[in-house]
Design a protein around this motif. Sequence first.
Motif, PDB file in Angstrom:
ATOM      1  N   ARG A  83       1.574   6.004 -12.773  1.00  0.00           N
ATOM      2  CA  ARG A  83       2.253   5.027 -13.630  1.00  0.00           C
ATOM      3  C   ARG A  83       1.592   4.876 -14.996  1.00  0.00           C
ATOM      4  O   ARG A  83       2.273   4.833 -16.028  1.00  0.00           O
ATOM      5  N   ASN A  84       0.290   4.788 -15.035  1.00  0.00           N
ATOM      6  CA  ASN A  84      -0.424   4.506 -16.284  1.00  0.00           C
ATOM      7  C   ASN A  84      -0.815   5.766 -17.048  1.00  0.00           C
ATOM      8  O   ASN A  84      -1.471   5.668 -18.090  1.00  0.00           O
ATOM      9  N   THR A  85      -0.436   6.924 -16.540  1.00  0.00           N
ATOM     10  CA  THR A  85      -0.833   8.170 -17.201  1.00  0.00           C
ATOM     11  C   THR A  85       0.355   9.026 -17.640  1.00  0.00           C
ATOM     12  O   THR A  85       0.159  10.051 -18.287  1.00  0.00           O
ATOM     13  N   LEU A  86       1.571   8.619 -17.285  1.00  0.00           N
ATOM     14  CA  LEU A  86       2.746   9.382 -17.714  1.00  0.00           C
ATOM     15  C   LEU A  86       3.077   9.030 -19.166  1.00  0.00           C
ATOM     16  O   LEU A  86       3.539   7.923 -19.442  1.00  0.00           O
ATOM     17  N   PRO A  87       2.877   9.940 -20.100  1.00  0.00           N
ATOM     18  CA  PRO A  87       3.109   9.604 -21.512  1.00  0.00           C
ATOM     19  C   PRO A  87       4.573   9.386 -21.874  1.00  0.00           C
ATOM     20  O   PRO A  87       4.868   8.790 -22.899  1.00  0.00           O
ATOM     21  N   ASN A  88       5.493   9.861 -21.033  1.00  0.00           N
ATOM     22  CA  ASN A  88       6.913   9.685 -21.352  1.00  0.00           C
ATOM     23  C   ASN A  88       7.549   8.555 -20.547  1.00  0.00           C
ATOM     24  O   ASN A  88       8.770   8.415 -20.522  1.00  0.00           O
ATOM     25  N   TYR A  89       6.716   7.712 -19.925  1.00  0.00           N
ATOM     26  CA  TYR A  89       7.218   6.517 -19.246  1.00  0.00           C
ATOM     27  C   TYR A  89       6.969   5.317 -20.147  1.00  0.00           C
ATOM     28  O   TYR A  89       5.848   5.081 -20.592  1.00  0.00           O
ATOM     29  N   THR A  90       8.029   4.557 -20.424  1.00  0.00           N
ATOM     30  CA  THR A  90       7.915   3.453 -21.372  1.00  0.00           C
ATOM     31  C   THR A  90       7.828   2.114 -20.651  1.00  0.00           C
ATOM     32  O   THR A  90       8.165   1.999 -19.469  1.00  0.00           O
ATOM     33  N   GLY A  91       7.423   1.095 -21.391  1.00  0.00           N
ATOM     34  CA  GLY A  91       7.305  -0.245 -20.839  1.00  0.00           C
ATOM     35  C   GLY A  91       8.619  -0.855 -20.434  1.00  0.00           C
ATOM     36  O   GLY A  91       8.652  -1.828 -19.675  1.00  0.00           O
ATOM     37  N   THR A  92       9.728  -0.315 -20.928  1.00  0.00           N
ATOM     38  CA  THR A  92      11.058  -0.809 -20.529  1.00  0.00           C
ATOM     39  C   THR A  92      11.603  -0.040 -19.324  1.00  0.00           C
ATOM     40  O   THR A  92      12.766  -0.211 -18.970  1.00  0.00           O
ATOM     41  N   GLY A  93      10.768   0.816 -18.734  1.00  0.00           N
ATOM     42  CA  GLY A  93      11.149   1.499 -17.501  1.00  0.00           C
ATOM     43  C   GLY A  93      11.799   2.847 -17.675  1.00  0.00           C
ATOM     44  O   GLY A  93      12.211   3.467 -16.692  1.00  0.00           O
ATOM     45  N   LEU A  94      11.911   3.338 -18.892  1.00  0.00           N
ATOM     46  CA  LEU A  94      12.613   4.593 -19.158  1.00  0.00           C
ATOM     47  C   LEU A  94      11.673   5.789 -19.014  1.00  0.00           C
ATOM     48  O   LEU A  94      10.574   5.799 -19.555  1.00  0.00           O
ATOM     49  N   LEU A  95      12.116   6.795 -18.268  1.00  0.00           N
ATOM     50  CA  LEU A  95      11.402   8.064 -18.198  1.00  0.00           C
ATOM     51  C   LEU A  95      12.063   8.994 -19.197  1.00  0.00           C
ATOM     52  O   LEU A  95      13.124   9.572 -18.945  1.00  0.00           O
ATOM     53  N   MET A  96      11.444   9.122 -20.360  1.00  0.00           N
ATOM     54  CA  MET A  96      12.073   9.804 -21.486  1.00  0.00           C
ATOM     55  C   MET A  96      11.818  11.307 -21.443  1.00  0.00           C
ATOM     56  O   MET A  96      10.677  11.746 -21.325  1.00  0.00           O
ATOM     57  N   PRO A  97      12.861  12.128 -21.539  1.00  0.00           N
ATOM     58  CA  PRO A  97      12.673  13.578 -21.536  1.00  0.00           C
ATOM     59  C   PRO A  97      12.003  14.072 -22.809  1.00  0.00           C
ATOM     60  O   PRO A  97      12.267  13.576 -23.901  1.00  0.00           O
ATOM     61  N   LYS A  98      11.124  15.047 -22.651  1.00  0.00           N
ATOM     62  CA  LYS A  98      10.437  15.696 -23.764  1.00  0.00           C
ATOM     63  C   LYS A  98      10.773  17.188 -23.762  1.00  0.00           C
ATOM     64  O   LYS A  98      11.499  17.677 -22.892  1.00  0.00           O
TER      65      LYS A  98
ATOM     66  N   ALA B 293       4.111  12.711 -27.601  1.00  0.00           N
ATOM     67  CA  ALA B 293       4.437  11.395 -27.041  1.00  0.00           C
ATOM     68  C   ALA B 293       3.172  10.644 -26.662  1.00  0.00           C
ATOM     69  O   ALA B 293       3.072   9.426 -26.857  1.00  0.00           O
ATOM     70  N   LYS B 294       2.186  11.364 -26.137  1.00  0.00           N
ATOM     71  CA  LYS B 294       0.924  10.742 -25.756  1.00  0.00           C
ATOM     72  C   LYS B 294       0.207  10.195 -26.987  1.00  0.00           C
ATOM     73  O   LYS B 294      -0.314   9.076 -26.975  1.00  0.00           O
ATOM     74  N   ASN B 295       0.219  10.946 -28.075  1.00  0.00           N
ATOM     75  CA  ASN B 295      -0.439  10.485 -29.299  1.00  0.00           C
ATOM     76  C   ASN B 295       0.267   9.271 -29.887  1.00  0.00           C
ATOM     77  O   ASN B 295      -0.382   8.342 -30.393  1.00  0.00           O
ATOM     78  N   ARG B 296       1.598   9.277 -29.827  1.00  0.00           N
ATOM     79  CA  ARG B 296       2.353   8.144 -30.355  1.00  0.00           C
ATOM     80  C   ARG B 296       2.117   6.894 -29.507  1.00  0.00           C
ATOM     81  O   ARG B 296       2.039   5.785 -30.025  1.00  0.00           O
ATOM     82  N   GLN B 297       1.991   7.100 -28.215  1.00  0.00           N
ATOM     83  CA  GLN B 297       1.732   5.995 -27.298  1.00  0.00           C
ATOM     84  C   GLN B 297       0.382   5.353 -27.603  1.00  0.00           C
ATOM     85  O   GLN B 297       0.222   4.136 -27.561  1.00  0.00           O
ATOM     86  N   ASN B 298      -0.583   6.178 -27.964  1.00  0.00           N
ATOM     87  CA  ASN B 298      -1.931   5.677 -28.221  1.00  0.00           C
ATOM     88  C   ASN B 298      -2.042   4.843 -29.489  1.00  0.00           C
ATOM     89  O   ASN B 298      -2.982   4.068 -29.643  1.00  0.00           O
ATOM     90  N   ILE B 299      -1.076   4.990 -30.406  1.00  0.00           N
ATOM     91  CA  ILE B 299      -1.161   4.208 -31.646  1.00  0.00           C
ATOM     92  C   ILE B 299      -0.262   2.970 -31.595  1.00  0.00           C
ATOM     93  O   ILE B 299      -0.029   2.320 -32.605  1.00  0.00           O
ATOM     94  N   GLY B 300       0.235   2.668 -30.393  1.00  0.00           N
ATOM     95  CA  GLY B 300       0.993   1.428 -30.233  1.00  0.00           C
ATOM     96  C   GLY B 300       2.361   1.454 -30.873  1.00  0.00           C
ATOM     97  O   GLY B 300       2.797   0.472 -31.474  1.00  0.00           O
ATOM     98  N   ALA B 301       3.081   2.570 -30.763  1.00  0.00           N
ATOM     99  CA  ALA B 301       4.440   2.666 -31.325  1.00  0.00           C
ATOM    100  C   ALA B 301       5.379   1.720 -30.577  1.00  0.00           C
ATOM    101  O   ALA B 301       5.126   1.340 -29.439  1.00  0.00           O
ATOM    102  N   PRO B 302       6.490   1.303 -31.213  1.00  0.00           N
ATOM    103  CA  PRO B 302       7.443   0.410 -30.546  1.00  0.00           C
ATOM    104  C   PRO B 302       7.965   1.003 -29.244  1.00  0.00           C
ATOM    105  O   PRO B 302       8.114   2.218 -29.110  1.00  0.00           O
TER     106      PRO B 302
END
Length: 333
Positions: free
Chosen positions: A89-104, A306-315
Amino acid sequence: MLTKLPVESPVSSTTDYAYAFSELGDRLFDELADKMATKRQYRLLFEHTLKPELFQQIQVAAAGYISACLNSPIILSEAEMLERLLAARNTLPNYTGTGLLMPKREHTLAFNLFQKSVAEAFYQLGANDLIDAVDLPVNLRMVYGKTDATKLGLPFASSKCHSDVWAGVPADATVVVLPLFGDIDNITIEAGEMPREMELPAMRVMSDFNEGRDIPMVVSYTEAQLQHGTMYFNDARGLHQTVRRKNEGLRISVDFRFRRKFNEAYRAMIPPSIAGVEEDMSVPYEDWLKVGNETLIVFDETVEEAKNRQNIGAPVPLYTRGYRLVNLFNFLK
């Protein structure tokens, strides 16, 4: 054909106009239900239980996509998939806080098969002559029983009672949810109705679902229990929220929205609104049906990006965006 309410119908008051809006919305929704529903108990919600082979096709395609997101070289069983998703759960970079598993980019082919399987099932529901536009891509959502304290303050958290319109979904949309895997008894959705006279003024974008907290759910759809293999169709005027009865487990489902034809008068009654959090994600129905057959939906962002964007607190996005469509046969020439 539905008898349409004139755009400038004489009404004696704002309340009369709101009731006219509600009644026209009901007639439009009834038309959809007449063609698509296998079960109808409630005013703003109906159900369609898929043929077993269609549901199995979607499950297999969804499992293939999720397995690709987990870097598995094979399609995992449901038990293995749920176990690994709970651990990751906490390591999937394409899983968002709104529950979406976003395709890359790495998941493009697997996701196209998933998108295609949902479209093929939807096409068989019997209302193709009424469908105008559908969300592209469909969303695969994972809702965990254990809440993430860092996400509770999100303005559009699904645990808050809401209409999707408040986040920018078109007010004339129908919301579709199809549970696929996991604990749907304890990680579920509760739905219902607001007062009829409040529906029209509530069809507006809000900055936070909390802005609508004073709009009551006066009718609760208590017997609408989620079932695997059943599609749930909820009018955008309806209220709903995620409910967790256990602090464990996981629910996986598909969701998307569509807009129907022959509702120009209804759309004209809705006041213009400023843009919401998300733009209109819909494409013409004919284009939606082609994905995976004549076109490919391509995602350019990589997992690493996606992992890099996640680390900078993107919306945190509510829906998938950032794709392009490629003509499959021109591409293969």
